[in-house]
Each structure stands twice: as C-alpha cells, then as structure tokens.
Write a protein that holds these residues in place. Sequence first.
Motif, PDB file in Angstrom:
ATOM      1  N   LEU A 203       0.853  -1.189   0.000  1.00 51.66           N
ATOM      2  CA  LEU A 203       0.000   0.000   0.000  1.00 51.66           C
ATOM      3  C   LEU A 203       0.889   1.239   0.000  1.00 51.66           C
ATOM      4  O   LEU A 203       1.812   1.346   0.822  1.00 51.66           O
ATOM      5  CB  LEU A 203      -0.900  -0.008   1.235  1.00 51.66           C
TER       6      LEU A 203
ATOM      7  N   ALA B 209      -6.221  -5.075 -12.949  1.00 47.06           N
ATOM      8  CA  ALA B 209      -7.056  -4.392 -11.966  1.00 47.06           C
ATOM      9  C   ALA B 209      -8.395  -5.115 -11.862  1.00 47.06           C
ATOM     10  O   ALA B 209      -8.803  -5.807 -12.797  1.00 47.06           O
ATOM     11  CB  ALA B 209      -7.261  -2.940 -12.376  1.00 47.06           C
TER      12      ALA B 209
ATOM     13  N   THR C 155      -3.368   0.864  -9.221  1.00 50.38           N
ATOM     14  CA  THR C 155      -3.768  -0.221  -8.331  1.00 50.38           C
ATOM     15  C   THR C 155      -4.127  -1.463  -9.132  1.00 50.38           C
ATOM     16  O   THR C 155      -4.974  -1.407 -10.030  1.00 50.38           O
ATOM     17  CB  THR C 155      -4.952   0.208  -7.461  1.00 50.38           C
TER      18      THR C 155
ATOM     19  N   GLN D  52       0.245  -7.675  -5.046  1.00 45.48           N
ATOM     20  CA  GLN D  52      -0.763  -6.611  -5.023  1.00 45.48           C
ATOM     21  C   GLN D  52      -0.104  -5.255  -4.804  1.00 45.48           C
ATOM     22  O   GLN D  52       0.712  -5.093  -3.876  1.00 45.48           O
ATOM     23  CB  GLN D  52      -1.776  -6.878  -3.912  1.00 45.48           C
TER      24      GLN D  52
ATOM     25  N   THR E 137      -1.449  -1.365  -4.190  1.00 46.53           N
ATOM     26  CA  THR E 137      -2.601  -0.521  -3.918  1.00 46.53           C
ATOM     27  C   THR E 137      -2.128   0.906  -3.687  1.00 46.53           C
ATOM     28  O   THR E 137      -1.278   1.147  -2.820  1.00 46.53           O
ATOM     29  CB  THR E 137      -3.376  -1.016  -2.690  1.00 46.53           C
TER      30      THR E 137
ATOM     31  N   SER F 172      -3.435   4.428  -2.639  1.00 50.28           N
ATOM     32  CA  SER F 172      -4.594   5.045  -1.997  1.00 50.28           C
ATOM     33  C   SER F 172      -4.136   5.933  -0.851  1.00 50.28           C
ATOM     34  O   SER F 172      -3.141   5.635  -0.180  1.00 50.28           O
ATOM     35  CB  SER F 172      -5.546   3.971  -1.479  1.00 50.28           C
TER      36      SER F 172
END
Length: 118
Positions: free
Chosen positions: A11, A40, A91, A113, A115, A117
């Motif tokens: 993240l 995605a 993402t 993954q 991400t 944000s």
Amino acid sequence: QVQLVESGGGLVQPGGSLRLSCAASGFTFSRYVMSWYRQAPGKERELVAVITSVGGSTNYADSVKGRFTISRDNAKNTVYLQMNSLKPEDTAVYYCKAQRVVSTIEHWGQGTQVTVSS
C-alpha cells in the motif's frame, strides 16, 4: 522446477514509489524476454513493461511511460519494476512473465498486489 516469485508490492499513497522484484529459477533466465503485466479488478490483464533478454531494449505502456522503469540483473536472475509517481489507477495485481526468445514457452509468477490510496 520453474519459479517466478514477485515481491515488493504493498500500500502506497498517491505520488509515492514502489520497487517490484521478480526472482526467477529453474530456467536459463538470460534466454528469456521479461515482462510486467497488471490486472485491476474487473479489467483484463495488460502489459506494463517489457525488457529484452540482455536488457538492451525496453518498452512501456503509454500509461506508465516516464514513471515506471523496468530493469534486469541476469547475474541475479531477477527483473525489477521501479514505479514512481504512483496513481490510484495503478492499483492492480502485478505479474511478471518470462517468454523464451523465439518460442511460445512462457512462465508466469503468482502476482503481487499494489494498492495506491490515501
């Protein structure tokens, strides 16, 4: 046994950076073109970046040009994706792929993954 193991996802806030790694084993890494793809949610898998077997040439999707850099270290059997100025639209699950030169033989990693944000 052929293995591609991605790492480095996570993240990150918009504008941040991540460096993905893909460690290869079980095949002659220097004979393969290496690529990064991403997928995605609800979208098809897309090519992000590709690098030739000896690293002399690279190519990028328009959406990541100027922000992402693909590189490889044939001595370490590893391909990297440096991702800067990340955006929420980056993402996705990121996969590395190995494509044997002048062949249909290919191998895929399990994905990592990413991400973006706040």
